[in-house]
Design a protein around this motif. Structure first.
Motif, PDB file in Angstrom:
ATOM      1  N   UNK A 141       0.660  -1.450  -0.216  1.00 10.74           N
ATOM      2  CA  UNK A 141      -0.238   0.341  -0.153  1.00 10.74           C
ATOM      3  C   UNK A 141       0.853   1.594  -0.221  1.00 10.74           C
ATOM      4  N   UNK A 142       2.089   1.108   1.051  1.00  9.56           N
ATOM      5  CA  UNK A 142       2.127   2.352   1.083  1.00  9.56           C
ATOM      6  C   UNK A 142       3.703   2.325  -1.001  1.00  9.56           C
ATOM      7  N   UNK A 170      -4.778   8.165   2.861  1.00  9.10           N
ATOM      8  CA  UNK A 170      -3.396   7.766   2.041  1.00  9.10           C
ATOM      9  C   UNK A 170      -2.651   9.043   2.815  1.00  9.10           C
ATOM     10  N   UNK A 171      -2.777  10.661   3.692  1.00  7.05           N
ATOM     11  CA  UNK A 171      -1.919  10.724   4.127  1.00  7.05           C
ATOM     12  C   UNK A 171      -0.907  10.102   4.718  1.00  7.05           C
ATOM     13  N   UNK A 172      -0.654   9.242   6.159  1.00  2.00           N
ATOM     14  CA  UNK A 172      -0.200   8.184   6.661  1.00  2.00           C
ATOM     15  C   UNK A 172       0.765   7.173   5.729  1.00  2.00           C
ATOM     16  N   UNK A 173      -0.470   6.640   4.430  1.00  2.00           N
ATOM     17  CA  UNK A 173       0.819   5.523   3.634  1.00  2.00           C
ATOM     18  C   UNK A 173       1.863   6.373   3.148  1.00  2.00           C
ATOM     19  N   UNK A 174       1.714   7.796   2.804  1.00  2.30           N
ATOM     20  CA  UNK A 174       2.534   8.725   1.947  1.00  2.30           C
ATOM     21  C   UNK A 174       3.401   9.090   3.451  1.00  2.30           C
ATOM     22  N   UNK A 175       3.286   8.802   4.616  1.00  2.00           N
ATOM     23  CA  UNK A 175       4.100  10.402   5.228  1.00  2.00           C
ATOM     24  C   UNK A 175       4.644   8.874   5.989  1.00  2.00           C
ATOM     25  N   UNK A 179       8.953   8.186   4.194  1.00  2.00           N
ATOM     26  CA  UNK A 179      10.434   7.997   5.720  1.00  2.00           C
ATOM     27  C   UNK A 179      11.220   6.942   5.454  1.00  2.00           C
ATOM     28  N   UNK A 180      10.486   5.382   5.035  1.00  6.03           N
ATOM     29  CA  UNK A 180      10.727   4.551   4.900  1.00  6.03           C
ATOM     30  C   UNK A 180      11.797   4.691   3.777  1.00  6.03           C
ATOM     31  N   UNK A 181      11.282   4.822   2.796  1.00  6.87           N
ATOM     32  CA  UNK A 181      12.257   5.293   1.522  1.00  6.87           C
ATOM     33  C   UNK A 181      13.328   6.452   1.844  1.00  6.87           C
TER      34      UNK A 181
END
Length: 199
Positions: A141-142, A170-175, A179-181
């Motif tokens: 999903x991210x 959506x906001x949480x997935x992108x945030x 960070x993981x990226x």
């Protein structure tokens, strides 16, 4: 403003929603309250930044600020308080040296440390393979949210509509995805530094 998603008024007052959010910490409640005034926040940001994309980004950043800020303040008039929060956010951004326009650094790319890092990576073609690798390490999903937002330039609203997710999701997935990226890219860059020095 197509990136703003209007929702029906459920007849609860601003004060009632503020109290409900403070008691529950439910981001859905905060999102419902915030969406009533997103156009107001966007207007304030546009007045200061004179740039539509930067203003849209600021609308999302201000929401993230509210998550903790609203629970710490006694707010009688949410609309007036939010207007002041938005104004202060814009002024702080404009006063920050890193946001000043220079030949090398574009103001519209300034969102957060994670976003600056990612935008810089996207502009450097030689890092594209590393970025592709790191995107591949994200949860599904991210992975999808990051691709739609950064590579296909979709707005939060467009991603929510195409995936069936709520705006807050959506906001949480992108945030979390960015960070993981960032962590993955930093590990990759660190691992190649010794090779670069020895050449």
């Amino acid at each position: 403003m197509s990136f703003i998603r209007n929702i029906p008024d459920n007849s609860l007052s601003d004060k009632e929603l503020v109290n409900r959010y403070k008691n529950s910490g439910d981001l859905g409640v905060l999102g419902e309250l915030y969406q009533r005034y997103m156009d107001l926040v966007y207007g304030v940001c546009l007045k200061y930044f004179k740039d539509t994309e930067q203003s849209k980004d600021a609308v999302m950043q201000i929401f993230e600020e509210l998550v903790s800020k609203l629970r710490k303040h006694e707010v009688e008039n949410f609309k007036a308080w939010l207007h002041q929060v938005a104004k202060n956010h814009c002024l702080m951004q404009l006063r920050t040296p890193r946001n000043l326009k220079t030949v090398e650094f574009k103001t519209e790319l300034v969102q957060s440390e994670e976003n600056v890092h990612l935008n810089g990576v996207l502009e450097r073609e030689e890092n594209f393979q590393k970025l592709e690798h790191c995107i591949g390490t994200l949860a599904e999903e991210q992975h999808l949210a990051i691709r739609l937002f950064y590579l296909e330039q979709k707005s939060y609203h467009e991603i929510a509509e195409s995936t069936g997710k709520e705006w807050n999701q959506v906001r949480s997935l992108i945030q979390n995805g960015r960070r993981n990226l960032k962590l993955c890219m930093e590990k990759t860059e660190t691992s190649v530094k010794p090779i670069q020095k020895s050449i």
